[in-house]
Design an enzyme around this catalytic site. Sequence first.
Site, PDB file in Angstrom:
ATOM      1  N   SER A 297      -5.390   4.978  11.373  1.00 39.30           N
ATOM      2  CA  SER A 297      -6.561   5.263  12.203  1.00 39.30           C
ATOM      3  C   SER A 297      -7.092   4.010  12.877  1.00 39.30           C
ATOM      4  O   SER A 297      -7.429   4.020  14.068  1.00 39.30           O
ATOM      5  CB  SER A 297      -7.657   5.910  11.348  1.00 39.30           C
ATOM      6  OG  SER A 297      -8.833   6.112  12.097  1.00 39.30           O
TER       7      SER A 297
ATOM      8  N   ALA B  51      -3.632   7.962  21.406  1.00 38.46           N
ATOM      9  CA  ALA B  51      -3.376   7.868  22.846  1.00 38.46           C
ATOM     10  C   ALA B  51      -3.930   9.072  23.599  1.00 38.46           C
ATOM     11  O   ALA B  51      -3.194   9.814  24.244  1.00 38.46           O
ATOM     12  CB  ALA B  51      -1.873   7.716  23.114  1.00 38.46           C
TER      13      ALA B  51
ATOM     14  N   THR C 162      -8.650   1.942   7.321  1.00 36.74           N
ATOM     15  CA  THR C 162      -8.100   0.621   7.656  1.00 36.74           C
ATOM     16  C   THR C 162      -6.586   0.679   7.833  1.00 36.74           C
ATOM     17  O   THR C 162      -5.930  -0.370   7.882  1.00 36.74           O
ATOM     18  CB  THR C 162      -8.445  -0.403   6.557  1.00 36.74           C
ATOM     19  OG1 THR C 162      -8.058   0.111   5.277  1.00 36.74           O
ATOM     20  CG2 THR C 162      -9.938  -0.702   6.546  1.00 36.74           C
TER      21      THR C 162
ATOM     22  N   ASP D 256      -1.357  12.256  22.181  1.00 36.67           N
ATOM     23  CA  ASP D 256      -0.079  12.172  21.474  1.00 36.67           C
ATOM     24  C   ASP D 256      -0.212  12.612  20.026  1.00 36.67           C
ATOM     25  O   ASP D 256       0.788  12.813  19.338  1.00 36.67           O
ATOM     26  CB  ASP D 256       0.462  10.736  21.504  1.00 36.67           C
ATOM     27  CG  ASP D 256       0.976  10.345  22.884  1.00 36.67           C
ATOM     28  OD1 ASP D 256       1.008  11.212  23.780  1.00 36.67           O
ATOM     29  OD2 ASP D 256       1.351   9.169  23.067  1.00 36.67           O
TER      30      ASP D 256
ATOM     31  N   ASP E 120       0.816  -1.205   0.000  1.00 40.43           N
ATOM     32  CA  ASP E 120       0.000   0.000   0.000  1.00 40.43           C
ATOM     33  C   ASP E 120       0.856   1.266   0.000  1.00 40.43           C
ATOM     34  O   ASP E 120       0.448   2.303  -0.530  1.00 40.43           O
ATOM     35  CB  ASP E 120      -0.942   0.000   1.203  1.00 40.43           C
ATOM     36  CG  ASP E 120      -2.133  -0.946   1.008  1.00 40.43           C
ATOM     37  OD1 ASP E 120      -2.288  -1.478  -0.117  1.00 40.43           O
ATOM     38  OD2 ASP E 120      -2.889  -1.150   1.976  1.00 40.43           O
TER      39      ASP E 120
ATOM     40  N   ASN F 273      -4.837   8.523   2.222  1.00 43.20           N
ATOM     41  CA  ASN F 273      -5.119   7.798   3.465  1.00 43.20           C
ATOM     42  C   ASN F 273      -5.473   8.728   4.622  1.00 43.20           C
ATOM     43  O   ASN F 273      -6.577   8.678   5.149  1.00 43.20           O
ATOM     44  CB  ASN F 273      -3.910   6.951   3.867  1.00 43.20           C
ATOM     45  CG  ASN F 273      -4.030   5.508   3.433  1.00 43.20           C
ATOM     46  OD1 ASN F 273      -5.008   5.117   2.795  1.00 43.20           O
ATOM     47  ND2 ASN F 273      -3.034   4.706   3.759  1.00 43.20           N
TER      48      ASN F 273
END
Length: 276
Positions: free
Chosen positions: A174, A195, A171, A160, A57, A130
Amino acid sequence: MSEHKLVFAIYGNAYKRQAILPFIERAVAYLESHHATPLVEPENIEGVDYVISMGGDGTFLEAANKVGDREIPILGVNMGRLGFLADVLPSEIETTLDHVLRGDHIIEDHTVIKLETNGETVECNPFALNDIAVLKRDSASMISIRAYVNGDFLVNYQADGLIIATPTGSTAYSLSNGGPIIVPQSGSLCITPVAPHSLNIRPIVINDTSVIELEVCSRSHNFLVAVDGRSMKMAEETRLTIRKAPYTIKLIKLKSQRYFSTLHEKLMWGADTRQR
């Protein structure tokens, strides 16, 4: 009048050149034998009808970066471990190219998002297929990100980082941070914290016509922005605006390929480990 010969630009993963070379040669041989013109790693893709990405990818994202707003359909051949964008197996190269040459395929439009800083386009490529991620630079302290959607205050993220993902990117990074899987062409974007320092902060899905504005505060007075993994340092007074790009990236899919089947196969989505 002579019949137009289709032109294919082929790009491969530079780090796996020796492993990929035999498959590039197979694609070239097949295209030439079927009266198409293959171009391997061309600098200029003007006049190209299709792009073939051979790698994972990441290689596909680089190919999409080269295509930009030209809207040339891209075919992804997966030479990596996990491919959502590059989902054609190396063994299927000739069969898939046969479908493409016969026009027996589907073209999917995938949303692209754009980054602006202080109201102006950034110097590097600002477009992401993306995601666009805002991240802390140092390992010691979190950053504070005030987020606005269409001018309305959303929340002040203490985290963070923060990921703005398209359905295509849902996919990827994230998902690894707890974001939802979003079906392509659903007209949505997802805002996913990295986080977060609060249990009541969760990912949120919004309409892809929304304009997202971010203000970042950091103890180090700077932070990172990654546009499809292309990182740049920003000063903390920089105001970020993320919106839908005026073009899409076009993916070539065979009619036999189904999104949910890909989820099951690639992510083992819904698999019950108790079943043998």
